[in-house]
Design a protein around this motif. Structure first.
Motif, short mmCIF file in Angstrom:
data_model
loop_
_atom_site.label_atom_id
_atom_site.label_comp_id
_atom_site.label_asym_id
_atom_site.label_seq_id
_atom_site.Cartn_x
_atom_site.Cartn_y
_atom_site.Cartn_z
N ALA A 26 42.79 -137.05 -65.83
CA ALA A 26 43.68 -136.02 -66.35
C ALA A 26 43.17 -134.64 -65.97
CB ALA A 26 43.78 -136.13 -67.86
N VAL A 27 44.09 -133.75 -65.66
CA VAL A 27 43.79 -132.34 -65.43
C VAL A 27 44.53 -131.56 -66.50
CG1 VAL A 27 43.95 -130.40 -63.84
CG2 VAL A 27 43.50 -132.70 -62.95
N LEU A 28 43.77 -130.84 -67.35
CA LEU A 28 44.36 -130.08 -68.45
C LEU A 28 44.37 -128.60 -68.11
CD1 LEU A 28 45.40 -129.92 -71.41
CD2 LEU A 28 42.99 -129.64 -72.10
N GLY A 49 41.52 -141.94 -54.89
CA GLY A 49 42.24 -143.12 -55.34
C GLY A 49 42.51 -143.18 -56.82
N ALA A 50 42.26 -142.08 -57.54
CA ALA A 50 42.49 -142.08 -58.98
C ALA A 50 43.98 -141.96 -59.28
CB ALA A 50 41.74 -140.92 -59.63
N GLU A 51 44.35 -142.43 -60.48
CA GLU A 51 45.71 -142.25 -60.99
C GLU A 51 45.70 -140.94 -61.77
OE1 GLU A 51 48.25 -144.26 -64.55
OE2 GLU A 51 47.43 -145.67 -63.06
N VAL A 52 46.18 -139.88 -61.16
CA VAL A 52 46.01 -138.53 -61.69
C VAL A 52 47.28 -138.06 -62.40
CG1 VAL A 52 45.36 -136.15 -61.16
CG2 VAL A 52 44.46 -138.03 -59.76
N PHE A 53 47.09 -137.44 -63.56
CA PHE A 53 48.21 -136.73 -64.17
C PHE A 53 47.75 -135.35 -64.62
CE2 PHE A 53 46.47 -138.85 -67.97
CZ PHE A 53 46.53 -137.86 -68.95
N HIS A 54 48.70 -134.44 -64.70
CA HIS A 54 48.43 -133.06 -65.07
C HIS A 54 49.18 -132.74 -66.35
CE1 HIS A 54 49.68 -128.61 -64.39
NE2 HIS A 54 48.60 -128.66 -65.15
N LEU A 55 48.45 -132.26 -67.35
CA LEU A 55 49.06 -131.84 -68.62
C LEU A 55 48.89 -130.34 -68.76
CD1 LEU A 55 50.35 -132.46 -71.37
CD2 LEU A 55 48.05 -132.81 -72.28
N HIS A 56 50.01 -129.62 -68.80
CA HIS A 56 49.98 -128.17 -68.98
C HIS A 56 50.44 -127.84 -70.39
CE1 HIS A 56 50.17 -123.89 -68.06
NE2 HIS A 56 51.33 -123.88 -68.72
N TRP A 76 35.74 -119.47 -79.46
CA TRP A 76 35.56 -120.85 -79.06
C TRP A 76 36.08 -121.78 -80.15
CZ3 TRP A 76 34.62 -122.20 -74.29
CH2 TRP A 76 33.94 -121.32 -73.44
N GLY A 77 36.62 -122.93 -79.73
CA GLY A 77 37.06 -123.96 -80.65
C GLY A 77 38.53 -123.88 -81.01
N VAL A 78 39.21 -122.79 -80.65
CA VAL A 78 40.64 -122.64 -80.87
C VAL A 78 41.31 -122.54 -79.51
CG1 VAL A 78 42.46 -121.29 -81.95
CG2 VAL A 78 40.21 -121.44 -83.04
N THR A 79 42.16 -123.52 -79.18
CA THR A 79 42.73 -123.63 -77.84
C THR A 79 44.20 -124.02 -77.94
OG1 THR A 79 42.45 -126.02 -77.46
CG2 THR A 79 40.48 -124.62 -77.19
N PRO A 80 44.92 -124.05 -76.81
CA PRO A 80 46.30 -124.53 -76.86
C PRO A 80 46.42 -125.99 -77.31
CG PRO A 80 45.94 -123.25 -74.87
CD PRO A 80 44.60 -123.43 -75.51
N LEU A 81 45.30 -126.75 -77.26
CA LEU A 81 45.33 -128.14 -77.71
C LEU A 81 45.10 -128.28 -79.21
CD1 LEU A 81 45.62 -131.05 -76.57
CD2 LEU A 81 43.12 -131.11 -76.35
N THR A 82 44.75 -127.21 -79.90
CA THR A 82 44.47 -127.27 -81.33
C THR A 82 45.68 -127.80 -82.09
OG1 THR A 82 42.93 -125.40 -81.17
CG2 THR A 82 43.81 -125.92 -83.35
N GLY A 83 45.47 -128.92 -82.77
CA GLY A 83 46.54 -129.52 -83.56
C GLY A 83 47.65 -130.19 -82.77
N VAL A 98 39.47 -133.36 -66.65
CA VAL A 98 39.03 -132.09 -66.08
C VAL A 98 39.66 -130.99 -66.93
CG1 VAL A 98 39.06 -130.58 -64.06
CG2 VAL A 98 38.87 -133.06 -63.76
N ASP A 99 38.81 -130.31 -67.70
CA ASP A 99 39.25 -129.32 -68.68
C ASP A 99 39.23 -127.93 -68.05
OD1 ASP A 99 39.63 -127.64 -70.86
OD2 ASP A 99 37.59 -127.96 -71.66
#
Length: 355
Positions: A26-28, A49-56, A76-83, A98-99
């Motif tokens: 995954a690519v975030l 050869g990886a099965e890749v996806f991208h999450l925006h 730090w610790g508060v991101t768009p992924l929070t919750g 991959v963050d």
């Protein structure tokens, strides 16, 4: 750096992370992510050869929470992924994440790691990534430092300016945090680039004085100290900050959080990257880099304040400082690991003149 060069660099990094054919990768990305990084990591993963996806993830406008870039590095610790439950669950299915956002110190990252996903944070500019790509001996050097930390019960730092601070170890130090710039083990986090080792002290068991002097570095300011700052630590918390402008600046920043945990002593360790530059912060755009040079340069002593959730603690404060001492000494149970800015143990020794 050209798109071809960036693709080649990221492929080399993913090879170090042992990305395998058929593995889910995954690519975030978030609002401030470089588009060329997204494209290059996706392409590099596909080449292997990886099965890749991208999450925006977009800026979470509805919640109103602040999510600055990791380059700003002050929340730090508060991101768009929070919750963001659906996003978390999707990312837990990846073998490698991959963050490109900067999930460090967040509960979301810890949950993803516990699912077995290895996490690689990448937020520095291309020239720094290329220069500090892990060398053949980077991992061995860092792991040797980790063994020393895990066996110790006390860590002490000193400096010619008058630093004299002791940390009691054991509560968190049996599993120190080791960074060598890539991750190839399930559930492991690393940051590309950089090589250093660190741990957290026992809660309430840090005592003494730290004296910052010109040439030391304060993050997230990404600035050199220009005048002496004297910091008093009692029972694991900063109780006084004295000095001139730099002390006033630091005091104001910490008080603005209105959070007692901002003053808690957090990780402590030393830099082991011979390719990192002490003066690297003089050469960066502060909005495009977080300063891995200053955090990782060979023979530094880096101590921090704030969160401890990375090692199972309960302090989730977003207030976090990294403070770097140049030319200081660090001892484990009386044995010098760093002496006046030079690495000491033979199993970590790489000959290098002082910067």
């Amino acid at each position: 750096m050209s798109a071809i060069d960036l693709l080649s660099l990221f492929r080399r990094e993913l090879e170090l992370c042992k990305v395998q054919p058929g593995e889910v990768m995954a690519v975030l990305s978030g609002p401030n992510t470089r588009p060329d990084y997204i494209e290059a990591f996706v392409a590099a993963g596909q080449q292997l050869g990886a099965e890749v996806f991208h999450l925006h993830l977009p800026q979470p406008v509805a919640s109103g929470r602040q999510t600055p870039t990791t380059a700003q590095g002050a929340l730090w610790g508060v991101t768009p992924l929070t919750g963001h439950r659906s996003g978390i669950e999707i990312l837990k299915k990846a073998g490698l994440l991959v963050d490109l956002v900067g999930l460090l110190h967040s509960p979301e990252q810890l949950e993803i790691q516990k699912a077995g996903t290895r996490v690689l944070m990448v937020v520095e500019p291309p020239d720094i990534l290329a220069r500090m790509l892990a060398r053949p001996d980077s991992r061995a050097r860092v792991e040797a430092a980790g063994r020393k930390i895990a066996a110790a019960s006390e860590l002490r730092i000193t400096s010619p300016a008058g630093t004299e601070l002791t940390y009691k170890l054991g509560q968190y130090s049996r599993s120190p945090i080791l960074q060598y710039g890539y991750t190839d083990q399930p559930g492991r986090w690393d940051h590309f680039p950089g090589a250093f080792a660190y741990t957290w002290p026992n809660e309430g068991q840090s005592e003494g004085t730290i004296v910052l002097r010109p040439g030391d570095i304060i993050f997230p300011f990404k600035e050199f100290v220009r005048s002496e700052v004297r910091i008093t630590v009692q029972k694991g918390f900063i109780t006084d900050i004295a000095g001139g402008f730099d002390a006033e600046h630091l005091s104001h920043f910490m008080a603005a959080w209105n959070d007692p945990d901002a003053y808690a002593m957090a990780h402590i360790g030393w830099g082991l990257d011979e390719m990192a530059l002490w003066n690297g912060i003089s050469l960066i755009n502060k909005e495009s880099a977080i300063g891995q040079d200053g955090r990782a340069f060979y023979g530094n002593v880096l101590w921090s304040t704030g969160p401890n959730t990375d090692v199972g603690g309960t302090r989730m404060t977003p207030a976090h400082l990294d403070l770097v001492l140049k030319g200081a000494s660090l001892y484990l149970d009386g044995e010098p690991m760093v002496l006046d800015g030079d690495i000491i143990p033979d199993d970590q020794k790489v000959k290098r003149s002082r910067a």
